[in-house]
Scaffold this motif. Structure first.
Motif: not given
Length: 139
Positions: A49, A66, A72, A76-77, A80
């Protein structure tokens, strides 16, 4: 030549020749150490991230710090990994398991105490187990 002189001469020659051989002999060893959980294929690194930084790895995992919340980092994962061929197989309050044809990625998220909101992320990449039914029978 007496028997003792012959024995002494023989021992001298044997000692001298073995000493000469020992000085000219060479010995080579090649050693290759592999991790105990080595998987076939190329190692896989998942994207990090934004604002995450890699920490020294653990024995079986990568460790990330992070700056932001665990939610959050999860988002992100979630945004992605599907583009990399992964699909979500397990979602728990503290982590998630993502799989694709060749590997399984286990992600664990935990809050880090400090002056700003931060999350520790453990990333474990493991080879996927091949179902026994998919292995052809040997005759």
């Amino acid at each position: 030549m007496t028997p003792i002189t012959g024995i002494a001469a023989g021992l001298f020659l044997a000692t001298a020749s073995s000493h000469a051989l020992a000085q000219s002999a060479s010995f080579g060893v090649s050693l290759r150490v592999l991790p105990g959980h080595a998987a076939a294929g190329t190692p896989v690194d998942l994207p990090m991230p934004p604002s995450a930084r890699a920490l020294p790895p653990g024995r079986h995992s990568s460790r990330l710090l992070y700056v932001g919340s665990a939610n959050d980092a999860r988002r992100f994962y979630e945004n992605t990994l599907p583009a990399l061929g992964f699909y979500l197989t397990q979602d728990t309050p503290n982590g998630a398991v993502w799989e694709r044809a060749d590997i399984r990625a286990e992600l664990l998220f935990h809050p880090v105490a400090g002056s700003q909101e931060a999350t520790g992320i453990l990333v474990m990449i493991l080879p996927r187990e091949i179902p026994r039914a998919a292995i052809p029978a040997q005759r």
